[in-house]
Write an enzyme that holds these catalytic residues in place. Structure first.
Site, PDB file in Angstrom:
ATOM      1  N   LYS A 366       0.797  -1.228   0.000  1.00  0.00           N
ATOM      2  CA  LYS A 366       0.000   0.000   0.000  1.00  0.00           C
ATOM      3  C   LYS A 366       0.835   1.286   0.000  1.00  0.00           C
ATOM      4  O   LYS A 366       0.286   2.362  -0.148  1.00  0.00           O
ATOM      5  CB  LYS A 366      -0.923   0.026   1.236  1.00  0.00           C
ATOM      6  CG  LYS A 366      -1.824  -1.194   1.379  1.00  0.00           C
ATOM      7  CD  LYS A 366      -2.686  -1.101   2.626  1.00  0.00           C
ATOM      8  CE  LYS A 366      -3.581  -2.316   2.785  1.00  0.00           C
ATOM      9  NZ  LYS A 366      -2.855  -3.511   3.195  1.00  0.00           N
ATOM     10  N   LYS A 409      -6.862   5.432  -4.001  1.00  0.00           N
ATOM     11  CA  LYS A 409      -5.746   5.697  -4.918  1.00  0.00           C
ATOM     12  C   LYS A 409      -5.921   4.964  -6.243  1.00  0.00           C
ATOM     13  O   LYS A 409      -5.163   5.182  -7.192  1.00  0.00           O
ATOM     14  CB  LYS A 409      -4.429   5.328  -4.251  1.00  0.00           C
ATOM     15  CG  LYS A 409      -4.103   6.222  -3.061  1.00  0.00           C
ATOM     16  CD  LYS A 409      -2.867   5.760  -2.325  1.00  0.00           C
ATOM     17  CE  LYS A 409      -2.547   6.707  -1.161  1.00  0.00           C
ATOM     18  NZ  LYS A 409      -3.615   6.735  -0.132  1.00  0.00           N
ATOM     19  N   LYS A 421      -3.930  -1.560  -7.906  1.00  0.00           N
ATOM     20  CA  LYS A 421      -5.191  -1.831  -7.209  1.00  0.00           C
ATOM     21  C   LYS A 421      -6.378  -1.685  -8.165  1.00  0.00           C
ATOM     22  O   LYS A 421      -7.344  -2.449  -8.085  1.00  0.00           O
ATOM     23  CB  LYS A 421      -5.353  -0.894  -6.009  1.00  0.00           C
ATOM     24  CG  LYS A 421      -4.343  -1.120  -4.895  1.00  0.00           C
ATOM     25  CD  LYS A 421      -4.482  -2.484  -4.246  1.00  0.00           C
ATOM     26  CE  LYS A 421      -5.641  -2.533  -3.279  1.00  0.00           C
ATOM     27  NZ  LYS A 421      -5.683  -3.835  -2.541  1.00  0.00           N
ATOM     28  N   ASN A 447      -7.518   6.829   3.441  1.00  0.00           N
ATOM     29  CA  ASN A 447      -6.523   6.556   4.473  1.00  0.00           C
ATOM     30  C   ASN A 447      -7.193   6.188   5.791  1.00  0.00           C
ATOM     31  O   ASN A 447      -8.268   6.687   6.120  1.00  0.00           O
ATOM     32  CB  ASN A 447      -5.645   7.797   4.688  1.00  0.00           C
ATOM     33  CG  ASN A 447      -4.873   8.145   3.430  1.00  0.00           C
ATOM     34  OD1 ASN A 447      -3.822   7.603   3.155  1.00  0.00           O
ATOM     35  ND2 ASN A 447      -5.420   9.059   2.636  1.00  0.00           N
ATOM     36  N   VAL A 448      -6.516   5.325   6.522  1.00  0.00           N
ATOM     37  CA  VAL A 448      -7.047   4.838   7.793  1.00  0.00           C
ATOM     38  C   VAL A 448      -6.161   5.347   8.917  1.00  0.00           C
ATOM     39  O   VAL A 448      -4.934   5.221   8.877  1.00  0.00           O
ATOM     40  CB  VAL A 448      -7.102   3.297   7.809  1.00  0.00           C
ATOM     41  CG1 VAL A 448      -7.596   2.806   9.145  1.00  0.00           C
ATOM     42  CG2 VAL A 448      -8.007   2.800   6.692  1.00  0.00           C
TER      43      VAL A 448
END
Length: 621
Positions: A366, A409, A421, A447-448
C-alpha cells in the site's frame, strides 16, 4: 445463597435497633414528645410481632447483600422495600389483634418515615465516615484539574477522582448558562469553555479533562484550541460507544488523540444482514495481521463465525493477532496460517482444506513511494497476481463471497500502487462475468487513522524527537477514517453485494495534512515555534488530493447512508488472458515497463499528471 457472616449479623442488629427506635419514636412524636405510658402494652406487643416479621422482610428485600461503603440508590430501594413490608405488618397487627388502646392512625406515616430515615441514614453515615478515613487525607492533594462538562459522566468521574491521589478537581466549566454557579459532586461550575484559560491561571491548573463522552468533534477542537492557547494539557474520557460496549469505564482518562478531532461519526451497521453473511460460517481473511486485516478479524468474531482462518505472510504480524485472540476471545476458533497470496499451490491447499464460505482479501502493498521506484514489478505481483490467485482459488473452491479491500488511490491513479489496485479491481469484475457461484465485491476507501505506514505515527515520532514535522506540500489533502469504521463498512458492503459492485465508502470531508500536523503538535503540548513544520515536496507518485470516484463513473445509493455503488465502464473480455500472460513474463520488469503495461489496461492511469495536479489541481487531457 448469600452467607450470613458476622458483619451481616451486625447490620441486622442495627436494623432491628432502628426498627425498635422508629416504632417507639413514632408513638413519642404522636403524643408531642411525651411518653404514652397507657400504650406500653400495645408498644411491646407490637414489637414482639414486628421484630420477627421484619427480619424476614429485611432478608427478602436483600438488605444484607450490599456493602455499606458502596451504599447508593440500589441500597435505598432495598430499604424502601423492607419498610413497605414493615408497614404492611404494622397495619395487619392493628387490624387483626386490635390492641387496646389501638394503634394511632398517624403511625402509618410516622413509623415508615422514621424507619427509612434511620436505616438509610445509618448506611450513608457509615459510607461517609469510611470514605473520610480511607480518602480524607487525600483532600487538597493531587494535580489541580478543570473538568469540562457538568453532566452525568462528569459527576461519576469526579466521584471516582475524589478517591484518587493523582487529581484534584478545582472547578467545572460548561456552556449551559443554567448550570452556572451551581455544583456537581461538590464542585462549582465556574464558567464557560471560553473561560478555561483565565480559570487555569487563577486556580493554577495545568490539566483539563473533557468529560463529555458524546462530545462532537467541533466541541473537542474548540476545547483543544482553548487549552493550546493557555498551554494546558487536554485529557478526555472514552467515547460513548466504548463506554456502552463495556470496553472501558468512564474514569479511564486518556490524552486527547488526533482521531478525536477529525469529525468521524460513529458508524452503525445492519447486524442482522452482516450476521447472515458470517454467523456459523468459515471466514478467511488475507493480510490478517495488518491494520485493516486484524481489525476485520476482530469485527468478524463478534458475529460468531464457526471458524476464522487467518492468512498472513509476516510471521510476527500473524503471531500478534493470534495472541490477541488467545487473550481476548479464546473461545473463537481460529486457524493462523502463514502464506503468500502469490503462492497458488499454498492458497489452493488452504482453500481445499478449510472450504471458506467468505473471503476478505486485505493483503496488499500500500505504500505509494516505495512501490513507485525500484519495486513496481513487486507491487504488480503482490497486488495484481496475489488478488488474481486468491480470486481464482475462491471461485474454484466454491467460496460464496469474495470481498476485495481496495483504495481511493485506484481512482485516476498517478502511481503504480493505485494502478495495480485498479487493475486488481478490474480482474475481480472480469471473474464475476465468468461461470461460477462466487460473488465478487470491491470496497474502496481512503486513508485509515493509525494504520501501518500512515502519516500519524510518522508525525508522532517526529514530534517525540523534537521536530521538524515534515509535510510534503502545504495544500495536500487526504480522506481519513478510523480502522474500526473502515472494518465495519467492509463487512456491511460484503453482506450487501450481489456480484461485481465497487462499494465506495463515505469518507466525509478531506483533511489538510498541514492542519493535521498543527493539531498533533498542539495536542502534544507544544507550539509551532517549538516544533516547526517543514515542506519536503511531493514524493514519487503522490497526488495533492485523492478522489473516490473516477470521472467516468457514476454512483447509485444503497440502503446504508455511508455506502454507495460505483457504475464502472465494462471490462474487456480479453483482460484476464492478457494480464495472465503479462504476469507470466520471465524475470522482473523495469519500473518503466510496468508503467507502460499498466497504462495499456488502466487508461485513466497517468503518471505524467502529477505536475499538472500540483500546479493547477486540474485533470490532464
Amino acid at each position: 445463597m448469600h452467607k450470613f457472616g458476622y458483619k451481616s449479623l451486625l447490620v441486622l442488629a442495627f436494623d432491628l435497633l432502628a426498627l425498635a427506635l422508629a416504632w417507639c419514636g413514632a408513638f413519642w412524636l404522636r403524643f408531642n414528645f411525651v411518653w404514652p405510658s397507657d400504650y406500653n402494652e400495645t408498644i411491646l406487643m407490637g414489637l414482639a410481632i414486628l421484630l420477627p416479621v421484619h427480619i424476614l422482610a429485611f432478608w427478602l428485600a436483600g438488605l444484607y447483600r450490599g456493602i455499606w461503603i458502596f451504599a447508593s440508590l440500589p441500597d435505598l430501594k432495598r430499604v424502601f422495600k423492607a419498610t413497605f413490608g414493615s408497614l404492611l405488618a404494622m397495619v395487619l397487627y392493628a387490624l387483626i389483634f386490635t390492641p387496646t388502646p389501638s394503634v394511632p392512625r398517624s403511625l402509618i406515616v410516622l413509623f415508615p418515615l422514621l424507619l427509612v430515615a434511620m436505616m438509610a441514614g445509618g448506611r450513608v453515615a457509615y459510607r461517609m465516615w469510611k470514605e473520610h478515613r480511607m480518602f480524607g487525607a487525600l483532600a487538597g492533594q493531587g494535580k489541580p484539574v478543570i473538568v469540562v462538562g457538568a453532566g452525568r459522566a462528569s459527576a461519576q468521574l469526579m466521584r471516582d477522582m475524589s478517591c484518587s491521589p493523582d487529581w484534584r478537581v478545582v472547578c467545572i466549566v460548561d456552556d449551559d448558562p443554567s448550570k452556572r454557579e451551581r455544583e456537581v459532586s461538590g464542585h462549582r461550575v465556574a464558567g464557560a469553555i471560553d473561560d478555561i484559560g483565565g480559570l487555569a491561571r487563577e486556580l493554577k491548573a495545568r490539566h483539563v479533562i473533557l468529560a463529555i463522552p458524546s462530545a462532537s468533534s467541533e466541541l473537542r477542537r474548540r476545547v483543544a484550541d482553548q487549552c493550546s492557547r493557555a498551554g494546558l494539557q487536554l485529557l478526555t474520557i472514552p467515547a460513548l460507544e466504548d463506554i456502552m460496549s463495556g470496553k472501558v469505564a468512564v474514569n479511564s482518562i486518556r490524552r486527547v488523540e488526533i482521531e478525536d478531532l477529525l469529525g468521524r461519526e460513529m458508524v452503525l451497521i445492519d447486524s442482522n444482514e452482516v450476521g447472515a453473511l458470517l454467523a456459523g460460517k468459515t471466514v478467511l481473511v488475507t493480510g490478517a495481521g495488518g491494520s485493516i486485516g486484524s481489525e476485520l478479524c476482530r469485527q468478524i468474531a463478534h458475529f460468531a463465525p464457526a471458524r476464522l482462518v487467518l492468512v498472513e505472510q509476516g510471521e510476527y504480524a500473524l503471531y500478534s493477532i493470534e495472541q490477541w485472540f488467545s487473550q481476548y476471545l479464546p473461545r473463537q476458533k481460529i486457524v493462523p496460517l502463514t502464506a503468500d497470496v502469490k503462492d497458488a499451490v499454498r492458497i489452493d491447499e488452504i482453500l481445499a482444506e478449510f472450504q471458506p464460505d467468505v473471503v476478505f482479501h486485505a493483503a496488499a502493498y500500500k505504500h505509494v513511494p516505495l512501490m513507485e521506484v525500484g519495486n513496481a514489478w513487486q507491487a504488480v505481483r503482490n497486488n495484481v497476481q496475489g488478488t488474481l490467485t486468491m480470486a481464482r482459488a475462491a471461485r474454484q473452491h466454491g467460496v460464496r463471497h469474495f470481498v476485495m479491500v481496495s483504495t481511493d488511490k485506484a481512482v485516476n491513479p498517478t502511481n503504480v500502487m493505485g494502478a495495480t489496485k485498479r487493475l486488481a479491481e478490474m480482474l475481480c469484475q472480469a471473474l464475476c462475468c465468468t461461470p461460477g457461484t462466487t460473488r465478487f465485491e470491491i470496497v474502496r476507501f481512503g486513508n485509515v487513522l493509525g494504520s501501518n505506514g500512515s502519516v500519524i505515527p510518522k508525525f508522532q515520532e517526529q514530534i517525540a524527537r523534537g521536530g521538524p514535522v515534515t509535510v510534503t506540500h502545504p495544500d495536500i489533502t487526504r480522506y481519513f477514517m478510523s480502522i474500526p469504521e473502515a472494518a465495519r463498512l467492509v463487512l456491511q458492503a460484503g453482506s450487501m453485494g450481489e456480484g461485481g459492485e465497487i462499494f465506495v465508502l463515505d469518507m466525509g470531508e478531506p483533511v489538510r495534512i498541514v492542519d493535521l500536523a498543527r493539531n498533533m503538535i498542539r495536542l502534544s503540548g507544544f507550539r509551532e515555534s517549538e516544533i516547526r513544520i517543514e515542506f519536503s515536496g511531493l514524493r514519487p507518485g503522490e497526488k495533492l488530493y485523492e478522489e473516490l470516484l473516477a470521472d467516468a463513473e457514476q454512483t447509485r445509493p444503497t440502503h446504508h447512508p455511508k455506502l454507495r455503488i460505483a457504475r464502472n465502464r465494462p471490462v474487456p473480455e480479453s483482460l484476464l488472458a492478457e494480464v495472465e500472460a503479462w504476469l507470466a513474463s520471465p524475470g522482473s520488469l523495469s519500473d518503466e515497463a510496468v508503467r507502460e503495461g499498466l497504462q495499456g489496461w488502466v487508461p485513466e492511469y497517468c503518471p505524467s499528471c502529477i505536475p499538472c495536479r500540483e500546479a493547477k489541481q486540474e485533470q490532464c487531457a
